[in-house]
Design a protein around this motif. Structure first.
Motif, PDB file in Angstrom:
ATOM      1  N   ASP A  95      30.991  62.677 -38.389  1.00  0.00           N
ATOM      2  CA  ASP A  95      29.567  62.328 -38.518  1.00  0.00           C
ATOM      3  C   ASP A  95      29.179  60.869 -38.323  1.00  0.00           C
ATOM      4  N   PRO A  96      28.680  60.455 -37.270  1.00  0.00           N
ATOM      5  CA  PRO A  96      28.395  58.995 -36.766  1.00  0.00           C
ATOM      6  C   PRO A  96      27.410  58.377 -37.484  1.00  0.00           C
ATOM      7  N   LEU A  97      26.252  58.901 -38.142  1.00  0.00           N
ATOM      8  CA  LEU A  97      25.488  58.397 -38.881  1.00  0.00           C
ATOM      9  C   LEU A  97      25.715  57.925 -40.340  1.00  0.00           C
ATOM     10  N   ALA A  98      24.829  56.997 -40.803  1.00  0.00           N
ATOM     11  CA  ALA A  98      25.199  56.175 -41.817  1.00  0.00           C
ATOM     12  C   ALA A  98      24.790  57.134 -43.210  1.00  0.00           C
ATOM     13  N   ARG A  99      23.753  57.757 -43.010  1.00  0.00           N
ATOM     14  CA  ARG A  99      23.108  58.679 -44.195  1.00  0.00           C
ATOM     15  C   ARG A  99      22.932  57.906 -45.270  1.00  0.00           C
ATOM     16  N   ASN A 100      22.154  56.735 -45.056  1.00  0.00           N
ATOM     17  CA  ASN A 100      21.991  55.873 -46.168  1.00  0.00           C
ATOM     18  C   ASN A 100      20.349  55.791 -46.156  1.00  0.00           C
ATOM     19  N   ALA A 101      19.765  56.160 -47.192  1.00  0.00           N
ATOM     20  CA  ALA A 101      18.287  56.394 -47.522  1.00  0.00           C
ATOM     21  C   ALA A 101      17.601  54.770 -47.513  1.00  0.00           C
ATOM     22  N   ASN A 102      18.486  53.964 -47.591  1.00  0.00           N
ATOM     23  CA  ASN A 102      17.893  52.626 -47.382  1.00  0.00           C
ATOM     24  C   ASN A 102      17.669  52.105 -46.141  1.00  0.00           C
ATOM     25  N   ARG A 114      26.837  51.561 -44.921  1.00  0.00           N
ATOM     26  CA  ARG A 114      27.067  52.605 -46.063  1.00  0.00           C
ATOM     27  C   ARG A 114      26.814  51.799 -47.357  1.00  0.00           C
ATOM     28  N   VAL A 115      26.588  50.270 -47.666  1.00  0.00           N
ATOM     29  CA  VAL A 115      26.327  49.636 -48.596  1.00  0.00           C
ATOM     30  C   VAL A 115      24.948  49.095 -48.440  1.00  0.00           C
ATOM     31  N   VAL A 116      24.417  48.331 -49.422  1.00  0.00           N
ATOM     32  CA  VAL A 116      23.135  47.617 -49.522  1.00  0.00           C
ATOM     33  C   VAL A 116      23.391  46.142 -50.046  1.00  0.00           C
ATOM     34  N   GLY A 117      22.505  45.291 -49.159  1.00  0.00           N
ATOM     35  CA  GLY A 117      22.462  44.005 -49.614  1.00  0.00           C
ATOM     36  C   GLY A 117      23.763  43.250 -49.199  1.00  0.00           C
ATOM     37  N   GLY A 118      24.531  43.546 -48.299  1.00  0.00           N
ATOM     38  CA  GLY A 118      25.777  42.857 -48.031  1.00  0.00           C
ATOM     39  C   GLY A 118      26.874  42.828 -49.162  1.00  0.00           C
ATOM     40  N   LYS A 119      26.603  43.631 -50.179  1.00  0.00           N
ATOM     41  CA  LYS A 119      27.554  43.775 -51.204  1.00  0.00           C
ATOM     42  C   LYS A 119      28.504  44.636 -50.920  1.00  0.00           C
ATOM     43  N   GLU A 120      29.695  44.774 -50.062  1.00  0.00           N
ATOM     44  CA  GLU A 120      30.409  45.757 -49.828  1.00  0.00           C
ATOM     45  C   GLU A 120      31.566  45.873 -50.687  1.00  0.00           C
ATOM     46  N   GLN A 121      31.572  45.269 -51.703  1.00  0.00           N
ATOM     47  CA  GLN A 121      32.727  45.750 -52.562  1.00  0.00           C
ATOM     48  C   GLN A 121      32.037  46.997 -53.543  1.00  0.00           C
ATOM     49  N   PHE A 122      30.612  46.959 -53.750  1.00  0.00           N
ATOM     50  CA  PHE A 122      30.032  48.237 -54.379  1.00  0.00           C
ATOM     51  C   PHE A 122      29.646  49.055 -53.411  1.00  0.00           C
ATOM     52  N   LEU A 123      30.108  50.606 -53.408  1.00  0.00           N
ATOM     53  CA  LEU A 123      29.749  51.589 -52.804  1.00  0.00           C
ATOM     54  C   LEU A 123      29.215  52.468 -53.789  1.00  0.00           C
ATOM     55  N   VAL A 124      27.881  52.953 -53.360  1.00  0.00           N
ATOM     56  CA  VAL A 124      27.116  53.863 -54.324  1.00  0.00           C
ATOM     57  C   VAL A 124      26.585  54.984 -53.559  1.00  0.00           C
ATOM     58  N   MET A 125      26.897  56.292 -53.788  1.00  0.00           N
ATOM     59  CA  MET A 125      26.807  57.485 -53.185  1.00  0.00           C
ATOM     60  C   MET A 125      26.449  58.581 -54.008  1.00  0.00           C
ATOM     61  N   MET A 126      25.969  59.613 -53.558  1.00  0.00           N
ATOM     62  CA  MET A 126      26.008  60.869 -53.988  1.00  0.00           C
ATOM     63  C   MET A 126      27.222  61.485 -54.181  1.00  0.00           C
ATOM     64  N   GLY A 127      27.725  62.056 -55.383  1.00  0.00           N
ATOM     65  CA  GLY A 127      28.928  62.685 -55.311  1.00  0.00           C
ATOM     66  C   GLY A 127      28.849  64.215 -55.301  1.00  0.00           C
ATOM     67  N   VAL A 128      28.298  64.473 -54.228  1.00  0.00           N
ATOM     68  CA  VAL A 128      27.975  66.079 -53.902  1.00  0.00           C
ATOM     69  C   VAL A 128      28.605  66.261 -52.387  1.00  0.00           C
ATOM     70  N   CYS A 129      29.592  67.084 -52.240  1.00  0.00           N
ATOM     71  CA  CYS A 129      30.265  67.503 -50.931  1.00  0.00           C
ATOM     72  C   CYS A 129      28.919  68.118 -50.039  1.00  0.00           C
ATOM     73  N   THR A 130      29.022  67.605 -49.102  1.00  0.00           N
ATOM     74  CA  THR A 130      27.931  68.150 -47.861  1.00  0.00           C
ATOM     75  C   THR A 130      28.195  69.590 -47.537  1.00  0.00           C
ATOM     76  N   HIS A 131      29.354  70.086 -47.763  1.00  0.00           N
ATOM     77  CA  HIS A 131      29.577  71.522 -47.460  1.00  0.00           C
ATOM     78  C   HIS A 131      29.171  72.436 -48.024  1.00  0.00           C
ATOM     79  N   LEU A 132      29.535  72.393 -49.429  1.00  0.00           N
ATOM     80  CA  LEU A 132      28.760  73.678 -50.312  1.00  0.00           C
ATOM     81  C   LEU A 132      28.330  72.812 -51.497  1.00  0.00           C
ATOM     82  N   PRO A 176      29.863  68.726 -42.978  1.00  0.00           N
ATOM     83  CA  PRO A 176      29.317  68.452 -41.785  1.00  0.00           C
ATOM     84  C   PRO A 176      28.884  67.103 -41.797  1.00  0.00           C
ATOM     85  N   GLU A 177      28.566  66.205 -43.072  1.00  0.00           N
ATOM     86  CA  GLU A 177      27.735  65.118 -43.153  1.00  0.00           C
ATOM     87  C   GLU A 177      28.674  64.153 -43.938  1.00  0.00           C
ATOM     88  N   ASN A 178      28.361  62.839 -43.864  1.00  0.00           N
ATOM     89  CA  ASN A 178      29.009  61.961 -45.051  1.00  0.00           C
ATOM     90  C   ASN A 178      28.250  61.995 -46.080  1.00  0.00           C
TER      91      ASN A 178
END
Length: 195
Positions: A95-102, A114-132, A176-178
């Motif tokens: 999946d070549p798209l960032a899928r970042n709501a920001n 995939r991060v916000v504000g240039g703070k690459e050490q902190f990754l924040v994302m939904m913990g829900v698999c995009t398959h099922l 199918p998605e990140n």
């Protein structure tokens, strides 16, 4: 047409319109409770946004919080995890798209997007698999960084074998998605607001 017949026609038209208006108001009043019950309740509205203090999250640690009834992974990534994510070319991603709501929907899935504000050490994302919609397990899978006998980063969904890298991007399996990055912003260097 006589005056009496004309008056009768106007009276009849008025009665039809008045009856229709009263009926429409009655239907609206009857339907309102059913429509209103579909609105979110107070507990959901209270969770419309949540603040999280990042200071207690040690490097290499991941926490899971609940937001709008779904798990959100917040990971303080190691430098090796960030380096591994940066080495991956977007063209190699499923999946070549960032899928970042920001960010705009069309932004590429680079680690920086995939991060916000240039703070690459902190990754924040939904913990829900995009398959099922299962919840992937952290620090697992082929795309985790291995140091000694310990895996860091990477997520594996045991239900159907989807594997995500250290930036939460789908690399293998049926998903199918990140993993989606929710809307969030830094309130300070160590505090974020999700939602």
């Amino acid at each position: 047409m006589s005056t009496a017949e004309h008056a009768e026609t106007n009276r009849r038209d008025f009665l039809y319109i008045a009856t229709g208006a009263v009926g429409a108001v009655g239907v609206a009043l009857t339907a309102w409770p059913f429509i209103n019950q579909m609105n979110p309740d107070a507990s959901v509205l209270a969770l419309a946004s949540v603040e999280v203090d990042l200071a207690p999250i040690a490097e290499g640690q991941e926490i899971t919080i609940k937001w709008r009834g779904n798990p959100v992974f917040i990971r303080h990534r190691l430098a090796a995890e960030i380096e591994a994510a940066n080495k991956v070319a977007v063209t190699d991603l499923k999946d070549p798209l960032a899928r970042n709501a920001n960010l705009p929907d069309s932004d590429p899935a680079t680690d920086a997007n995939r991060v916000v504000g240039g703070k690459e050490q902190f990754l924040v994302m939904m913990g829900v698999c995009t398959h099922l919609g299962c919840v992937p397990i952290g620090n697992e899978g082929e795309y985790a960084v291995v140091e000694g006998n310990t895996k860091h980063g990477g997520w594996f969904c045991p239900c159907h074998g989807s594997q995500y890298d250290t930036a939460g991007r789908i690399r293998k399996g049926p998903a199918p998605e990140n993993l989606a990055v929710p809307q969030y912003a830094y309130l300070s260097d160590t505090k974020i607001r999700i939602g």
